[in-house]
Design a protein around this motif. Structure first.
Motif, PDB file in Angstrom:
ATOM      1  N   UNK A 227       0.828  -1.206   0.000  1.00 57.56           N
ATOM      2  CA  UNK A 227       0.000   0.000   0.000  1.00 57.56           C
ATOM      3  C   UNK A 227       0.866   1.262   0.000  1.00 57.56           C
ATOM      4  N   UNK A 228       1.972   1.207   0.730  1.00 55.35           N
ATOM      5  CA  UNK A 228       2.888   2.357   0.752  1.00 55.35           C
ATOM      6  C   UNK A 228       3.528   2.545  -0.619  1.00 55.35           C
ATOM      7  N   UNK A 229       3.922   1.458  -1.250  1.00 49.07           N
ATOM      8  CA  UNK A 229       4.514   1.537  -2.592  1.00 49.07           C
ATOM      9  C   UNK A 229       3.495   2.113  -3.579  1.00 49.07           C
ATOM     10  N   UNK A 230       2.236   1.684  -3.459  1.00 50.61           N
ATOM     11  CA  UNK A 230       1.193   2.206  -4.337  1.00 50.61           C
ATOM     12  C   UNK A 230       0.978   3.704  -4.101  1.00 50.61           C
ATOM     13  N   UNK A 231       1.052   4.148  -2.841  1.00 48.52           N
ATOM     14  CA  UNK A 231       0.914   5.576  -2.541  1.00 48.52           C
ATOM     15  C   UNK A 231       2.084   6.363  -3.127  1.00 48.52           C
ATOM     16  N   UNK A 232       3.285   5.779  -3.047  1.00 50.95           N
ATOM     17  CA  UNK A 232       4.462   6.441  -3.647  1.00 50.95           C
ATOM     18  C   UNK A 232       4.272   6.601  -5.159  1.00 50.95           C
ATOM     19  N   UNK A 233       3.795   5.558  -5.820  1.00 44.67           N
ATOM     20  CA  UNK A 233       3.563   5.633  -7.275  1.00 44.67           C
ATOM     21  C   UNK A 233       2.494   6.666  -7.606  1.00 44.67           C
ATOM     22  N   UNK A 234       1.473   6.786  -6.748  1.00 47.13           N
ATOM     23  CA  UNK A 234       0.434   7.798  -6.954  1.00 47.13           C
ATOM     24  C   UNK A 234       1.035   9.198  -6.889  1.00 47.13           C
ATOM     25  N   UNK A 416      13.699  10.650 -17.799  1.00 51.48           N
ATOM     26  CA  UNK A 416      12.302  10.483 -18.196  1.00 51.48           C
ATOM     27  C   UNK A 416      11.967   9.028 -18.518  1.00 51.48           C
ATOM     28  N   UNK A 417      12.951   8.265 -18.993  1.00 53.82           N
ATOM     29  CA  UNK A 417      12.702   6.883 -19.412  1.00 53.82           C
ATOM     30  C   UNK A 417      13.162   5.849 -18.396  1.00 53.82           C
ATOM     31  N   UNK A 418      13.583   6.282 -17.206  1.00 53.55           N
ATOM     32  CA  UNK A 418      14.086   5.319 -16.225  1.00 53.55           C
ATOM     33  C   UNK A 418      12.934   4.481 -15.662  1.00 53.55           C
ATOM     34  N   UNK A 419      13.203   3.191 -15.486  1.00 53.79           N
ATOM     35  CA  UNK A 419      12.224   2.288 -14.882  1.00 53.79           C
ATOM     36  C   UNK A 419      12.320   2.297 -13.366  1.00 53.79           C
ATOM     37  N   UNK A 420      13.469   2.706 -12.866  1.00 55.44           N
ATOM     38  CA  UNK A 420      13.676   2.906 -11.435  1.00 55.44           C
ATOM     39  C   UNK A 420      14.590   4.116 -11.280  1.00 55.44           C
ATOM     40  N   UNK A 421      14.594   4.769 -10.114  1.00 59.12           N
ATOM     41  CA  UNK A 421      15.451   5.945  -9.948  1.00 59.12           C
ATOM     42  C   UNK A 421      16.931   5.602 -10.141  1.00 59.12           C
ATOM     43  N   UNK A 422      17.573   6.258 -11.080  1.00 60.18           N
ATOM     44  CA  UNK A 422      18.987   6.030 -11.369  1.00 60.18           C
ATOM     45  C   UNK A 422      19.846   6.958 -10.519  1.00 60.18           C
ATOM     46  N   UNK A 423      20.908   6.413  -9.951  1.00 58.04           N
ATOM     47  CA  UNK A 423      21.838   7.228  -9.170  1.00 58.04           C
ATOM     48  C   UNK A 423      22.688   8.058 -10.115  1.00 58.04           C
ATOM     49  N   UNK A 424      23.377   9.060  -9.548  1.00 61.04           N
ATOM     50  CA  UNK A 424      24.234   9.909 -10.368  1.00 61.04           C
ATOM     51  C   UNK A 424      25.345   9.101 -11.032  1.00 61.04           C
ATOM     52  N   UNK A 425      25.899   8.112 -10.317  1.00 61.53           N
ATOM     53  CA  UNK A 425      26.961   7.291 -10.895  1.00 61.53           C
ATOM     54  C   UNK A 425      26.436   6.470 -12.065  1.00 61.53           C
ATOM     55  N   UNK A 426      25.232   5.935 -11.928  1.00 64.83           N
ATOM     56  CA  UNK A 426      24.636   5.192 -13.039  1.00 64.83           C
ATOM     57  C   UNK A 426      24.378   6.098 -14.239  1.00 64.83           C
ATOM     58  N   UNK A 427      23.978   7.338 -13.970  1.00 65.41           N
ATOM     59  CA  UNK A 427      23.789   8.287 -15.062  1.00 65.41           C
ATOM     60  C   UNK A 427      25.114   8.611 -15.742  1.00 65.41           C
ATOM     61  N   UNK A 455      18.034  10.533  -6.690  1.00 69.33           N
ATOM     62  CA  UNK A 455      17.389   9.247  -6.867  1.00 69.33           C
ATOM     63  C   UNK A 455      16.631   8.810  -5.618  1.00 69.33           C
ATOM     64  N   UNK A 456      17.088   9.231  -4.455  1.00 66.01           N
ATOM     65  CA  UNK A 456      16.404   8.840  -3.211  1.00 66.01           C
ATOM     66  C   UNK A 456      15.059   9.523  -3.038  1.00 66.01           C
ATOM     67  N   UNK A 457      14.847  10.621  -3.789  1.00 64.76           N
ATOM     68  CA  UNK A 457      13.586  11.364  -3.651  1.00 64.76           C
ATOM     69  C   UNK A 457      12.717  11.269  -4.913  1.00 64.76           C
ATOM     70  N   UNK A 458      13.199  10.602  -5.961  1.00 62.93           N
ATOM     71  CA  UNK A 458      12.420  10.472  -7.173  1.00 62.93           C
ATOM     72  C   UNK A 458      11.480   9.298  -7.097  1.00 62.93           C
TER      73      UNK A 458
END
Length: 458
Positions: A227-234, A416-427, A455-458
């Motif tokens: 439910x928390x994950x669903x609220x985050x996605x909302x 814009x196309x990330x499936x999960x939040x990417x860190x700066x190093x991954x970018x 990424x921690x807040x996206x």
């Protein structure tokens, strides 16, 4: 110790060079104001109407009753946009010099709506609150400070702030990110869009949500982890941390922005598909030396000419010389800007045709060396000026010298196309795969400039 005289050579800027530099740095609108002032002060300078009828859109001569150049350009544009046509052409009779007036800013719109919904005695408080909004739409001061500064009750300020939040774009007037999100959530509920746990999570567990402590939130609210994950996605789908981010997509602007920019240079395709540059000037009028003053000055220059007093001769010489210098500087300004624009076409043709992704690194010093002028001349000629691209987009001249724009464009696409939040190093690694070698802290700087959360807040 002794005193003696010795010859010495030094460089000094002539008055003509100083006047040229002052004119070179002016934008098109500022130049028009300068021309108008010079016309009022110098009787030897005059503005005359062009003898040939010209197209108000492109400034070229008519061929019959229509402009064949604009007609060909419109046909090419319609052909290119036939597959993705979404609306009527917005620039039917485009004349850059006509784009001077701007629509009301956000601040003006807010004040107009607030004045209509508040008694006149509260208008000064509304003006203070609107003036305290930053570019993101947040209130930059506390209500206590407003009440103390204006000498009014706190409850009165709170009431007017609520009215501001009601009439303005959703989220404007918030003091914190949670308050902004709650204001957006309240508007969504009126539209029938809601989630049972989002309000409680934003109001009481905002820090835990940002730190991804979903288990702690679920335990505190007595709900499931999913439910928390669903609220985050909302929240990610419907809410925005910046009040004006959603409004900007609807062409609602911050108090410091304008809607239209007048280009100083227009880059367009000619009938052969070649890119050409045109320095924007009025095509319906042109400046010239007054023929009467020119003839009188010629007569006064003859030493044996009778009937011309020394005062009249000084008057004629002063104003004719001033007009000649002004016209010369005007031509040199136009020629310098044209040469710079033509070199930019040569170096940045891919960018002009295909977009910011193809922008190549370029410095003003390279342009100055290529066209044979000093670097400071290029800086003055491009300062505070804008260019209209073949796509009709108007950009600052400085964009041609900002190589990071292409990196930022790719960075926006990756986020814009990330499936999960990417860190700066991954970018950093993904950018390196696309040919952009940048450091992690550079990515973090660009991300902050683009208002992309970590990424921690996206």
């Amino acid at each position: 110790m002794s005193m003696q005289m010795a010859p010495q050579m030094q460089m000094k800027a002539s008055p003509a060079l100083i006047a040229l530099n002052n004119m070179l740095i002016l934008s098109t609108l500022e130049l028009q104001q300068m021309i108008q002032q010079e016309l009022e002060e110098n009787p030897a300078l005059e503005m005359t109407e062009a003898e040939e009828e010209l197209c108000q859109r492109c400034g070229r001569p008519f061929s019959g009753a229509t402009c064949i150049y604009c007609l060909q350009e419109d046909l090419r544009t319609m052909e290119a946009e036939r597959d993705d046509y979404t609306g009527p052409v917005e620039d039917d009779e485009f004349d850059p010099l006509m784009l001077v007036a701007t629509p009301p800013s956000l601040g003006e719109t807010l004040l107009r709506d607030l004045r209509a919904s508040l008694p006149e005695a509260d208008h000064f408080i509304a003006e203070y609150l609107v003036g305290s909004l930053n570019d993101q739409g947040y209130l930059d001061t506390s209500l206590e400070e407003v009440a103390t500064t204006l000498g009014v009750d706190l409850q009165r300020v709170e009431r007017i702030l609520l009215k501001l939040q009601e009439v303005g774009p959703v989220g404007v007037g918030a003091r914190t990110v949670p308050e902004c999100l709650l204001l957006q959530l309240r508007r969504l509920r009126q539209e029938g869009i809601d989630h049972p746990y989002v309000e409680a999570i934003i109001r009481d567990h905002w820090v835990d949500l940002g730190e991804h402590r979903y288990g702690a939130i679920a335990q505190a609210l007595g709900i499931q982890y999913e439910d928390v994950v669903a609220a985050r996605d909302f929240i990610r789908k419907y809410l925005r941390p910046y009040p004006l981010e959603r409004a900007s997509n609807d062409d609602t602007l911050s108090p410091t922005q304008t809607t239209y920019l007048t280009p100083d240079v227009i880059i367009r395709e000619d009938e052969n598909g070649k890119l050409v540059a045109e320095v924007v000037e009025s095509q319906r009028y042109y400046l010239r030396l007054n023929p009467l003053y020119q003839e009188l000055a010629r007569k006064a220059s003859r030493s044996n000419e009778a009937g011309v007093s020394p005062e009249e001769k000084e008057h004629l010489t002063q104003y004719v010389s001033r007009a000649q210098l002004f016209l010369t500087n005007l031509r040199q300004r136009r020629e310098t800007i044209r040469r710079i624009a033509e070199y930019l076409i040569q170096r940045q043709e891919k960018f002009l045709r295909h977009g910011v992704r193809y922008l190549e690194p370029l410095t003003r010093a390279e342009v100055a060396a290529a066209i044979g002028v000093h670097e400071s001349t290029v800086s003055r000629a491009t300062a505070n000026k804008h260019v209209q691209l073949p796509s009709h987009e108007v950009i600052p001249f400085s964009h041609f010298f900002t190589a990071s724009l292409s990196v930022k464009d790719v960075l926006l696409e990756l986020v814009a196309n990330e499936t999960r939040p990417l860190t700066d190093q991954e970018l950093v690694e993904l950018l390196r795969e696309r040919g952009f070698a940048v450091a992690r802290r550079t990515v973090a700087k660009y991300r902050n400039q683009l208002k992309i959360l970590p990424s921690t807040l996206r």
